[in-house]
Design an enzyme around this catalytic site. Structure first.
Site, PDB file in Angstrom:
ATOM      1  N   HIS A   9     -33.100 -52.631  74.811  1.00  0.00           N
ATOM      2  CA  HIS A   9     -34.214 -52.464  73.878  1.00  0.00           C
ATOM      3  C   HIS A   9     -33.696 -52.225  72.457  1.00  0.00           C
ATOM      4  CE1 HIS A   9     -38.374 -51.087  72.823  1.00  0.00           C
ATOM      5  NE2 HIS A   9     -37.708 -50.377  71.922  1.00  0.00           N
ATOM      6  N   GLU A  10     -32.803 -51.257  72.318  1.00  0.00           N
ATOM      7  CA  GLU A  10     -32.299 -50.934  70.985  1.00  0.00           C
ATOM      8  C   GLU A  10     -31.413 -52.054  70.439  1.00  0.00           C
ATOM      9  OE1 GLU A  10     -33.720 -48.637  69.481  1.00  0.00           O
ATOM     10  OE2 GLU A  10     -34.644 -47.686  71.222  1.00  0.00           O
TER      11      GLU A  10
ATOM     12  N   GLU B 231     -40.720 -54.416  66.956  1.00  0.00           N
ATOM     13  CA  GLU B 231     -40.838 -54.072  68.376  1.00  0.00           C
ATOM     14  C   GLU B 231     -40.843 -55.324  69.246  1.00  0.00           C
ATOM     15  OE1 GLU B 231     -40.970 -51.279  71.496  1.00  0.00           O
ATOM     16  OE2 GLU B 231     -40.498 -51.119  69.352  1.00  0.00           O
TER      17      GLU B 231
ATOM     18  N   HIS C  78     -33.659 -54.422  68.706  1.00  0.00           N
ATOM     19  CA  HIS C  78     -33.928 -53.947  67.344  1.00  0.00           C
ATOM     20  C   HIS C  78     -32.732 -54.250  66.439  1.00  0.00           C
ATOM     21  CE1 HIS C  78     -37.734 -51.882  67.739  1.00  0.00           C
ATOM     22  NE2 HIS C  78     -37.310 -51.091  68.704  1.00  0.00           N
TER      23      HIS C  78
END
Length: 506
Positions: free
Chosen positions: A270-271, A300, A274
């Site tokens: 997830h990060e 997001e 980003h």
């Protein structure tokens, strides 16, 4: 009137100087979340507030504002999506908003939110909402003041003015019908899934996974999908996040649990999503709109796309699972790929948002969306917040948090003053599914690429269609340009239905 290049360079220089102060404050906050001694908290709040106040003063200087207004009158003949036009338009928009906030309020907000995060972290560890409540009350009071000032001269409500910081031009009456329809569709799917007798065995994910092995594996996965460790790093914290400290300095942070493999692995993916967005922005425009992300909803979308559309897909694990077994032979060698794939796609109402499955995740967001509006609109007191939180969880997810640490204290956002942030998560989920479908159509054989560990084509498509544009287009324009249609829930629901119905035999 011809475009004044010299004046343009002057305002860009001021904006870049403000970005230096801002990124220095971000660096101090990164340090605070990763290793700062507890006793240093008070002085750290002063350091951060001083830097943010300095950035605010530069961005609200009258001479700077006059120059931006002059340039705004000169961009009529430019392509509205050109770097110069987008820079003038974006900086002027920021100036008008920031000018409404007096420096004293900016300073008090900065101090309150730095201290608020410190208090929240301790309160969550002690499961004490009472310890956090005074700090939260102060932050809400200051955010109401800021929102009211930013709403002046606009059609925005106080809450919408706060939301506008993260998702420009979003309005509650436009979001509500989209979210309401999504909530109904998700609720029906979740009931069908949870009622199915065909359920996954998640035991393989709950075995003892050494944290040191998880660190190495997660770092490898982030690098394999495309996160550039020459321009970034991976660390640990109590609440995962991503921050950019300069044009070639992106920090991503995750957390690990020894008996739950998905926490660290999917948190890292997830990060990393980003981070790859930040690394895909044009570094020569750092501190200016063409080198900045367009909205948190789009931000997001990039994290959720890599975490879910890629990271929880069967083709991805056809490639990665042998490597996972190699990293964790005692834990996974007896588990077949089909069993593992079903386990990582389990749908089950749960307490913690960041560990929620794809189907229930947005219900967590909609709960927060309703509660934070009530807090800002002074329709809910913080004294009643824990009970209101628990009621919403019982109503929407059928579960009641056993503690405030696993309930109202689980997120860092409100302690950081991020009111209006939560709805961008759901907007990001919608955009992720829609962008992934468009990439699949454009690339033709994306599943085959993922099954071979070939991630560069997808990343390059995202670079071309999302990252490199910065703020030259609005978020809605970006999605429509990349996908050919406005943002909708159709793609997300089709993606979830196509994955979950076969898995659960419904």
């Amino acid at each position: 009137m011809p475009f004044n290049e010299s004046q343009f360079e002057s305002v860009c220089s001021t904006a870049r100087q403000a970005a230096i102060f801002q990124s220095a404050a971000d660096a101090l906050e990164w340090d605070e979340r990763t290793g700062m001694p507890l006793a240093a908290g008070g002085y750290r709040a002063q350091q951060v507030s001083t830097l943010r106040s300095s950035a605010h003063q530069l961005r609200t200087d009258d001479v700077y504002g006059d120059a931006l207004q002059t340039l705004l009158d000169q961009i009529g003949d430019l392509d509205p999506h050109s770097d110069q036009a987008a820079t003038v338009r974006g900086l002027h928009r920021d100036f008008v908003r920031d000018k409404k906030l007096p420096i004293d309020l900016v300073t008090r907000l900065s101090v309150a939110t730095v201290r608020g995060q410190q208090v929240w972290d301790d309160a969550r560890k002690r499961d004490s909402f009472d310890a956090f409540q005074p700090a939260l009350d102060e932050i809400i009071r200051l955010k109401r003041d800021a929102g009211a000032r930013m709403a002046e001269g606009t059609s925005h409500s106080v809450y919408e003015a706060l939301l506008d910081e993260y998702e420009p031009d979003a309005q509650v009456d436009q979001l509500n019908p989209v979210f309401s329809e999504l909530k109904q569709q998700l609720s029906e799917l979740i009931v069908a899934v949870t009622d199915s007798p065909q359920q996954p065995n998640i035991t393989p994910l709950q075995r003892d996974f050494a944290i040191s092995s998880q660190r190495e594996f997660s770092r490898n996965v982030a690098g394999w999908v495309g996160f550039d460790f020459a321009r970034g790093r991976l660390d640990e914290t109590s609440h995962p996040f991503c921050t950019t400290l300069g044009p070639n300095d992106c920090r991503i942070l995750t957390r690990y649990e020894s008996n739950w493999l998905p926490s660290g692995l999917f948190g890292t993916l997830h990060e990393a999503g980003h981070g790859m967005y930040e690394q895909g922005l044009r570094s020569d425009w750092f501190g200016l709109p063409p080198g900045n992300f367009v909205s948190l909803g789009i931000h997001e979308s990039q994290s959720r796309l890599w975490e879910n559309q890629v990271g929880r897909s069967r083709p991805f694990w056809e490639w990665l699972y042998p490597k996972a077994v190699g990293a964790f032979p005692e834990q996974l060698s007896s588990t077949e790929l089909d069993e593992f794939y079903f386990a990582i796609n389990q749908v089950r109402p749960s307490l913690i948002r960041v560990e929620a499955d794809e189907a229930t995740y947005n219900l967590h967001i909609l709960i927060r969306f309703e509660l934070e509006q009530a807090l800002i609109n002074d329709e809910l007191s913080t004294s009643d917040l824990p009970d209101a939180w628990n009621r919403q969880y019982k109503e929407c997810l059928g579960i009641t948090p056993p503690s405030n640490a696993d309930g109202v204290l689980q997120d860092v956002h409100w302690s950081a003053g991020l009111f209006g942030y939560f709805p961008t998560y759901t907007l990001g989920n919608l955009a992720a599914a829609q962008l992934f479908d468009a990439a699949s159509d454009a690339l033709g054989n994306l599943d085959t690429m993922l099954s071979r560990g070939e991630f560069a084509p997808l990343l390059e498509w995202l670079r071309d269609n999302v990252h490199r544009h910065g703020r030259c287009y609005s978020g809605s324009e970006l999605v429509e340009n990349a996908t050919g249609s406005p943002l909708s829930s159709t793609h997300l629901m089709r993606y979830l239905e196509n994955k979950l119905r076969p898995l659960y035999g419904i």
